[in-house]
Scaffold this motif. Structure first.
Motif, PDB file in Angstrom:
ATOM      1  N   MET A   1       0.840  -1.195   0.000  1.00 35.57           N
ATOM      2  CA  MET A   1       0.000   0.000   0.000  1.00 35.57           C
ATOM      3  C   MET A   1       0.877   1.246   0.000  1.00 35.57           C
ATOM      4  N   SER A   2       0.491   2.272  -0.776  1.00 37.99           N
ATOM      5  CA  SER A   2       1.226   3.527  -0.819  1.00 37.99           C
ATOM      6  C   SER A   2       0.954   4.328   0.457  1.00 37.99           C
ATOM      7  N   PRO A   3       1.892   5.207   0.860  1.00 35.24           N
ATOM      8  CA  PRO A   3       1.649   6.065   2.033  1.00 35.24           C
ATOM      9  C   PRO A   3       0.402   6.921   1.835  1.00 35.24           C
ATOM     10  N   LEU A   4      -0.419   7.016   2.883  1.00 35.02           N
ATOM     11  CA  LEU A   4      -1.677   7.749   2.818  1.00 35.02           C
ATOM     12  C   LEU A   4      -1.588   8.995   3.685  1.00 35.02           C
ATOM     13  N   ILE A   5      -2.252  10.086   3.237  1.00 34.57           N
ATOM     14  CA  ILE A   5      -2.373  11.251   4.097  1.00 34.57           C
ATOM     15  C   ILE A   5      -3.819  11.723   4.067  1.00 34.57           C
ATOM     16  N   GLY A   6      -4.216  12.369   5.173  1.00 25.36           N
ATOM     17  CA  GLY A   6      -5.556  12.930   5.266  1.00 25.36           C
ATOM     18  C   GLY A   6      -5.619  13.819   6.486  1.00 25.36           C
ATOM     19  N   SER A   7      -6.336  14.930   6.382  1.00 24.55           N
ATOM     20  CA  SER A   7      -6.399  15.885   7.477  1.00 24.55           C
ATOM     21  C   SER A   7      -7.266  15.399   8.636  1.00 24.55           C
ATOM     22  N   PHE A  31      -1.558  10.619  -5.792  1.00 19.08           N
ATOM     23  CA  PHE A  31      -2.688  11.554  -5.854  1.00 19.08           C
ATOM     24  C   PHE A  31      -2.671  12.493  -4.660  1.00 19.08           C
ATOM     25  N   LEU A  32      -3.004  13.751  -4.917  1.00 18.29           N
ATOM     26  CA  LEU A  32      -3.190  14.707  -3.833  1.00 18.29           C
ATOM     27  C   LEU A  32      -4.249  15.720  -4.220  1.00 18.29           C
ATOM     28  N   ALA A  33      -5.162  15.978  -3.299  1.00 19.35           N
ATOM     29  CA  ALA A  33      -6.150  17.051  -3.445  1.00 19.35           C
ATOM     30  C   ALA A  33      -6.063  17.919  -2.201  1.00 19.35           C
ATOM     31  N   GLY A  43      -4.556  12.359   0.222  1.00 21.83           N
ATOM     32  CA  GLY A  43      -3.666  11.903  -0.836  1.00 21.83           C
ATOM     33  C   GLY A  43      -3.118  10.506  -0.619  1.00 21.83           C
ATOM     34  N   VAL A  44      -2.522  10.005  -1.696  1.00 22.09           N
ATOM     35  CA  VAL A  44      -1.887   8.687  -1.734  1.00 22.09           C
ATOM     36  C   VAL A  44      -0.530   8.844  -2.435  1.00 22.09           C
ATOM     37  N   GLY A  45       0.534   8.421  -1.782  1.00 25.67           N
ATOM     38  CA  GLY A  45       1.841   8.479  -2.425  1.00 25.67           C
ATOM     39  C   GLY A  45       2.203   9.869  -2.905  1.00 25.67           C
ATOM     40  N   VAL A  46       1.964  10.886  -2.085  1.00 25.79           N
ATOM     41  CA  VAL A  46       2.020  12.275  -2.548  1.00 25.79           C
ATOM     42  C   VAL A  46       3.427  12.734  -2.909  1.00 25.79           C
ATOM     43  N   ASP A  47       4.459  12.029  -2.434  1.00 27.87           N
ATOM     44  CA  ASP A  47       5.833  12.422  -2.750  1.00 27.87           C
ATOM     45  C   ASP A  47       6.480  11.512  -3.793  1.00 27.87           C
ATOM     46  N   ARG A  48       5.689  10.628  -4.375  1.00 24.46           N
ATOM     47  CA  ARG A  48       6.242   9.736  -5.388  1.00 24.46           C
ATOM     48  C   ARG A  48       6.534  10.513  -6.668  1.00 24.46           C
ATOM     49  N   GLY A 195       7.905  14.912 -11.512  1.00 30.20           N
ATOM     50  CA  GLY A 195       7.302  15.662 -10.421  1.00 30.20           C
ATOM     51  C   GLY A 195       6.491  14.728  -9.553  1.00 30.20           C
ATOM     52  N   SER A 196       6.097  15.210  -8.406  1.00 31.94           N
ATOM     53  CA  SER A 196       5.245  14.467  -7.491  1.00 31.94           C
ATOM     54  C   SER A 196       3.914  15.195  -7.368  1.00 31.94           C
TER      55      SER A 196
END
Length: 308
Positions: A1-7, A31-33, A43-48, A195-196
């Motif tokens: 699984m890719s690293p996940l982020i969320g507020s 992905f990042l929104a 987002g998912v894998g935001v620095d890939r 880019g990421s």
């Protein structure tokens, strides 16, 4: 699984669902929104780092627009593109049968609205990839590198596969190496323009907030990105009378990308969806639809948090 982020917990759940949606399609997603005004994001894998393909035309356009605003490039200057020297591409001036002459401003319109490679490389004649890259660094843009014109993207693939698209796509899938290395230079993170999602969203946020380049340049970029013709990807589930979308697609072999800013009654959301497929089919509409659904889910989720 890719690293996940969320507020918050709900946004992390949405990120997990996004990752699963693309894994089911055999597609790697980054992905990042981000809500530009509140800073909330998902987002998912935001620095890939991924090769950007035609998404690279956005930083090019910003640098050209900035030089126009500074009086260093004449927007009305005429540029002639000859039929036998134009860069390859399926749309716009690239597909014209004869020589064509147009202004710098019109080249930017063709480059962003139709993703015209010939127009982009004519602008790279005005501001080289190295100059664009150095200007981005001077502006403090991190995680985004511009390394080549558009034509080499195709040249790197045809050097190995000739004009056999099926073979090129097979090499795109099978030629991956650890650490983002690839047998095709234009898919290699150390050689391609890359880019990421975070870098792309950061850039869009600064453009929409007039925090980079000249204000006249950011206004020009926003207006021209708003004239994008292709709405089959990120915009597909967001088209409505009260929604404005300014974006740029990018596609090459297994890559299907889009970055955009969605302006809706509740606010503004910057989005970067970068995808890399493990499948070799030329047409993968399900990937485009997944990008659209993911963008819609993110915009709706971020909008709902403004009213809670």
């Amino acid at each position: 699984m890719s690293p996940l982020i969320g507020s918050d917990r709900g946004l992390i759940d949405l990120a997990e669902a996004t990752d699963e949606r693309f894994r089911d399609l055999q597609v790697r997603v980054a992905f990042l929104a981000r809500d530009i005004d509140t800073g909330q994001e998902v987002g998912v894998g935001v620095d890939r780092q991924l090769p950007l393909a035609s998404v690279a035309k956005v930083p090019l356009a910003l640098v050209v627009a900035d030089r126009i605003a500074r009086g260093e490039i004449d927007p009305a200057a005429k540029v002639t593109l000859t039929a036998d020297e134009r860069s390859y591409g399926p749309f716009g001036l690239s597909a014209f049968a004869h020589d064509v002459t147009c202004s710098v401003t019109d080249l930017m319109l063709m480059m962003l609205s139709l993703s015209d490679n010939a127009a982009a490389d004519a602008l790279f004649d005005k501001v080289s990839p190295r100059e664009v890259d150095e200007q981005l660094a001077e502006w403090g843009v991190e995680g985004l590198r511009v390394r080549h014109r558009m034509q080499p993207m195709y040249d790197y693939a045809t050097r190995l596969a000739g004009h056999d698209f099926a073979l090129a796509t097979q090499l795109a899938v099978e030629g991956r190496r650890p650490g983002g290395r690839h047998v095709i230079d234009s898919l290699d993170v150390d050689r391609a323009t890359v880019g990421s999602p975070r870098a792309c969203v950061d850039l869009l946020e600064r453009v929409w907030r007039d925090e980079i380049a000249k204000p006249e340049a950011t206004a020009m970029l926003r207006e021209t990105m708003g004239k994008q013709v292709f709405t089959h990807r990120l915009a597909a589930d967001l088209l409505a009378d009260d929604i404005q979308l300014a974006g740029k697609t990018g596609g090459f072999l297994t890559l299907r990308h889009e970055i955009a800013v969605v302006t809706h009654p509740g606010g503004r959301v910057a989005i970067a969806a970068l995808t890399d497929s493990d499948r070799t089919a030329r047409i993968q509409n399900d990937v485009d639809l997944a990008v659209a659904a993911t963008a819609r889910d993110a915009v709706e989720a971020l909008a709902s948090r403004r009213f809670n």
